[in-house]
Scaffold this motif. Structure first.
Motif, mmCIF file in Angstrom:
data_model
loop_
_atom_site.group_PDB
_atom_site.id
_atom_site.type_symbol
_atom_site.label_atom_id
_atom_site.label_comp_id
_atom_site.label_asym_id
_atom_site.label_seq_id
_atom_site.Cartn_x
_atom_site.Cartn_y
_atom_site.Cartn_z
ATOM 1 N N ALA A 158 -4.420 14.941 1.377
ATOM 2 C CA ALA A 158 -5.247 14.181 0.421
ATOM 3 C C ALA A 158 -4.392 13.720 -0.760
ATOM 4 C CB ALA A 158 -6.415 15.035 -0.051
ATOM 5 N N ASP A 159 -3.490 14.581 -1.221
ATOM 6 C CA ASP A 159 -2.629 14.217 -2.357
ATOM 7 C C ASP A 159 -1.711 13.056 -2.005
ATOM 8 O OD1 ASP A 159 -3.745 16.115 -3.931
ATOM 9 O OD2 ASP A 159 -2.087 17.556 -3.797
ATOM 10 N N ALA A 160 -1.144 13.120 -0.820
ATOM 11 C CA ALA A 160 -0.219 12.051 -0.414
ATOM 12 C C ALA A 160 -0.971 10.729 -0.255
ATOM 13 C CB ALA A 160 0.487 12.435 0.880
ATOM 14 N N VAL A 161 -2.188 10.790 0.272
ATOM 15 C CA VAL A 161 -2.988 9.568 0.405
ATOM 16 C C VAL A 161 -3.366 9.042 -0.981
ATOM 17 C CG1 VAL A 161 -5.184 8.612 1.234
ATOM 18 C CG2 VAL A 161 -3.866 10.157 2.710
ATOM 19 N N ALA A 162 -3.682 9.970 -1.898
ATOM 20 C CA ALA A 162 -4.132 9.567 -3.243
ATOM 21 C C ALA A 162 -3.061 8.775 -3.984
ATOM 22 C CB ALA A 162 -4.534 10.808 -4.043
ATOM 23 N N ARG A 206 -4.350 3.239 -5.566
ATOM 24 C CA ARG A 206 -4.261 2.055 -6.418
ATOM 25 C C ARG A 206 -4.340 0.769 -5.587
ATOM 26 N NH1 ARG A 206 -0.008 -0.708 -6.895
ATOM 27 N NH2 ARG A 206 1.224 0.940 -5.929
ATOM 28 N N TRP A 207 -3.649 0.743 -4.471
ATOM 29 C CA TRP A 207 -3.693 -0.492 -3.662
ATOM 30 C C TRP A 207 -4.636 -0.387 -2.473
ATOM 31 C CZ3 TRP A 207 -2.085 -0.353 1.441
ATOM 32 C CH2 TRP A 207 -1.234 0.702 1.821
ATOM 33 N N LEU A 208 -5.034 0.827 -2.101
ATOM 34 C CA LEU A 208 -6.000 0.962 -0.995
ATOM 35 C C LEU A 208 -7.403 0.544 -1.442
ATOM 36 C CD1 LEU A 208 -4.889 4.390 0.531
ATOM 37 C CD2 LEU A 208 -4.708 2.155 1.634
ATOM 38 N N VAL A 214 1.034 1.725 6.578
ATOM 39 C CA VAL A 214 2.012 0.709 6.175
ATOM 40 C C VAL A 214 2.996 1.326 5.171
ATOM 41 C CG1 VAL A 214 2.309 -1.498 4.961
ATOM 42 C CG2 VAL A 214 0.457 -1.218 6.621
ATOM 43 N N ALA A 215 2.480 2.181 4.298
ATOM 44 C CA ALA A 215 3.321 2.843 3.303
ATOM 45 C C ALA A 215 3.924 4.149 3.820
ATOM 46 C CB ALA A 215 2.508 3.115 2.035
ATOM 47 N N GLU A 216 3.258 4.749 4.793
ATOM 48 C CA GLU A 216 3.693 6.052 5.327
ATOM 49 C C GLU A 216 3.812 5.949 6.856
ATOM 50 O OE1 GLU A 216 4.404 8.494 3.279
ATOM 51 O OE2 GLU A 216 3.283 8.070 1.436
ATOM 52 N N PRO A 217 4.789 5.163 7.328
ATOM 53 C CA PRO A 217 4.850 4.888 8.776
ATOM 54 C C PRO A 217 5.184 6.117 9.617
ATOM 55 C CG PRO A 217 6.776 3.972 7.663
ATOM 56 C CD PRO A 217 5.834 4.439 6.577
ATOM 57 N N GLN A 218 5.653 7.170 8.981
ATOM 58 C CA GLN A 218 5.991 8.397 9.738
ATOM 59 C C GLN A 218 4.741 9.157 10.171
ATOM 60 O OE1 GLN A 218 6.159 7.922 6.533
ATOM 61 N NE2 GLN A 218 5.616 9.770 5.399
ATOM 62 N N GLU A 247 7.215 -3.290 -1.953
ATOM 63 C CA GLU A 247 6.912 -2.957 -3.335
ATOM 64 C C GLU A 247 7.590 -1.642 -3.696
ATOM 65 O OE1 GLU A 247 2.894 -3.720 -5.515
ATOM 66 O OE2 GLU A 247 2.940 -1.616 -4.937
ATOM 67 N N ASN A 248 8.332 -1.639 -4.782
ATOM 68 C CA ASN A 248 8.982 -0.425 -5.294
ATOM 69 C C ASN A 248 9.768 0.335 -4.217
ATOM 70 O OD1 ASN A 248 7.704 -0.979 -7.739
ATOM 71 N ND2 ASN A 248 5.898 0.233 -7.169
ATOM 72 N N GLY A 249 10.523 -0.401 -3.425
ATOM 73 C CA GLY A 249 11.346 0.247 -2.401
ATOM 74 C C GLY A 249 10.582 0.681 -1.164
ATOM 75 N N GLY A 250 9.264 0.465 -1.161
ATOM 76 C CA GLY A 250 8.457 0.799 0.025
ATOM 77 C C GLY A 250 7.641 -0.406 0.460
ATOM 78 N N HIS A 251 6.516 -0.125 1.110
ATOM 79 C CA HIS A 251 5.654 -1.212 1.597
ATOM 80 C C HIS A 251 4.203 -0.902 1.277
ATOM 81 C CE1 HIS A 251 9.212 -1.303 4.310
ATOM 82 N NE2 HIS A 251 9.100 -2.596 4.126
ATOM 83 N N ARG A 252 3.414 -1.957 1.159
ATOM 84 C CA ARG A 252 1.960 -1.799 1.118
ATOM 85 C C ARG A 252 1.331 -2.969 1.844
ATOM 86 N NH1 ARG A 252 -0.581 -5.150 -2.480
ATOM 87 N NH2 ARG A 252 0.773 -6.146 -3.990
ATOM 88 N N PHE A 253 -0.005 -2.908 2.000
ATOM 89 C CA PHE A 253 -0.741 -3.944 2.731
ATOM 90 C C PHE A 253 -1.552 -4.746 1.738
ATOM 91 C CE2 PHE A 253 -3.787 -5.266 6.207
ATOM 92 C CZ PHE A 253 -2.828 -5.818 7.048
#
Ligand SMILES: [Zn+2]
Length: 255
Positions: free
Chosen positions: A7-11, A15-17, A198-202, A246-252
Motif C-alpha cells: 500500500a505504501d509503495a502504491v501510495a 498523485r498521478w493515479l 507503468v511506474a513499477e514494471p517489476q 518523469e523524474n527518472g521514471g515513468h507514469r501514465f
C-alpha cells in the motif's frame, strides 16, 4: 493482483493515479475488463472478448452464469455480431475469450458468425493441453467449428493492424499494433494489469505464467514507448493513455 506491491509503495503514485486510475469506492487501483473494436479501411476487428454469458465459473460470483449486456453494448457502438470480420485473442485467459462463443440450444457456438478467430499458435499449443473450463467452452468450440486461424506472433491482419510478441503473462501473449496517418496505437492485452505498473514494471500479476519474463517484456515495452505519443490501450486499464518519462521514471498520462 500485484503480490509484490505494498500500500505504501502504491501510495507514492497517488498523485498521478488520481483521479482517472484510482477507484475511490474501493480505495484501490481502478480496473476494467474490456474489448476493443477497430475498424480499418478493410476490416472490423474485435480485440479480446471479455468474460461471456452463461459460463460455469464457480470460482467467481461475478462471472458465474453471467447475464451481462456485452452484445447490446456492442450494438450500441454500431457493431452487430455479423459485422465482425476478425476476432483477436491477445491470449487465452478466461477474461479475454468469453464472448468467443455463446450458448445456443445447449451448444457453444461462435458468437461472431462470419469472423475468423485469429489466435497466436504458441498460445493454443500451450493451452490445448491444460484442463481449463474457458478453453473447453470458449476456444475448443471455435477450433472445432473450423473458425480458428493459428498464426505466428508477428502476424499481420491487414496493412494497418498486426501482432507483436509479448510473452511472459502467458507463453504466447501478443500485443496488437495499429498504424494510422494520425499516429500509432497499441492494444497491449495483459502486458500490464494496473496502471501503476507503468511506474513499477517489476510488479507482475499473480496470474502471470512467468512473472520474471513478464516483467522483462513490460520494462522493454515501457521504455520503448515512453514519450513517443503512442496511444496505449490495455485490456484492464480504466482508460487509454500515454507512457511518459518523469523524474527518472515513468507514469501514465490519460488520453
Ligand atoms: Zn486479463
Amino acid at each position: 493482483m500485484l503480490p509484490d506491491s505494498t500500500a505504501d509503495a502504491v501510495a507514492r503514485h497517488h498523485r498521478w493515479l488520481r483521479p482517472h486510475f484510482w477507484d475511490e469506492a474501493t480505495n484501490d487501483l481502478g480496473s476494467r475488463i474490456q474489448s476493443f473494436v477497430v475498424r480499418t479501411p478493410r476490416t472490423t476487428v474485435l480485440i479480446d472478448t471479455c468474460v461471456g454469458n452463461d459460463k460455469n465459473r464457480e470460482g467467481s460470483a461475478l462471472w458465474h452464469m453471467r447475464r451481462g449486456s456485452f452484445l447490446d453494448d456492442l450494438a450500441a457502438a454500431g457493431v452487430r455480431p455479423e459485422d465482425v470480420d476478425v476476432v483477436v485473442c491477445t491470449h487465452l485467459h478466461v477474461d479475454h475469450v468469453g464472448w468467443n462463443t455463446r450458448l445456443v440450444d445447449g451448444h457453444w457456438v461462435p458468437t461472431f458468425p462470419r469472423a475468423t478467430y485469429v489466435i497466436p499458435g504458441e498460445e493454443w499449443e500451450y493451452w490445448r493441453h491444460e484442463k481449463d473450463d474457458c478453453i473447453a467452452d470458449s476456444v475448443v468450440p471455435i477450433v472445432e467449428a473450423g473458425r480458428a486461424t493459428l498464426v505466428d506472433a508477428r502476424h499481420t491482419i491487414d496493412p494497418w493492424l498486426g501482432f507483436e510478441p509479448s510473452p511472459g503473462h502467458t507463453p504466447g501473449h501478443v500485443c496488437v499494433r495499429l498504424r494510422t496517418k494520425a499516429g500509432e496505437a497499441v492494444f497491449s492485452g495483459d502486458l500490464m494489469h494496473r496502471v501503476v505498473q507503468v511506474a513499477e514494471p517489476q510488479w507482475s500479476s499473480r496470474f502471470c505464467y512467468d512473472g520474471k519474463h513478464a516483467a522483462l517484456t513490460r520494462r522493454g515495452f515501457i521504455e520503448r514507448h515512453a514519450d513517443t505519443g503512442t496511444l496505449v490501450l490495455a485490456a484492464h486499464f480504466p482508460r487509454p493513455g500515454y507512457i511518459v518519462r518523469e523524474n527518472g521514471g515513468h507514469r501514465f498520462q490519460p488520453a
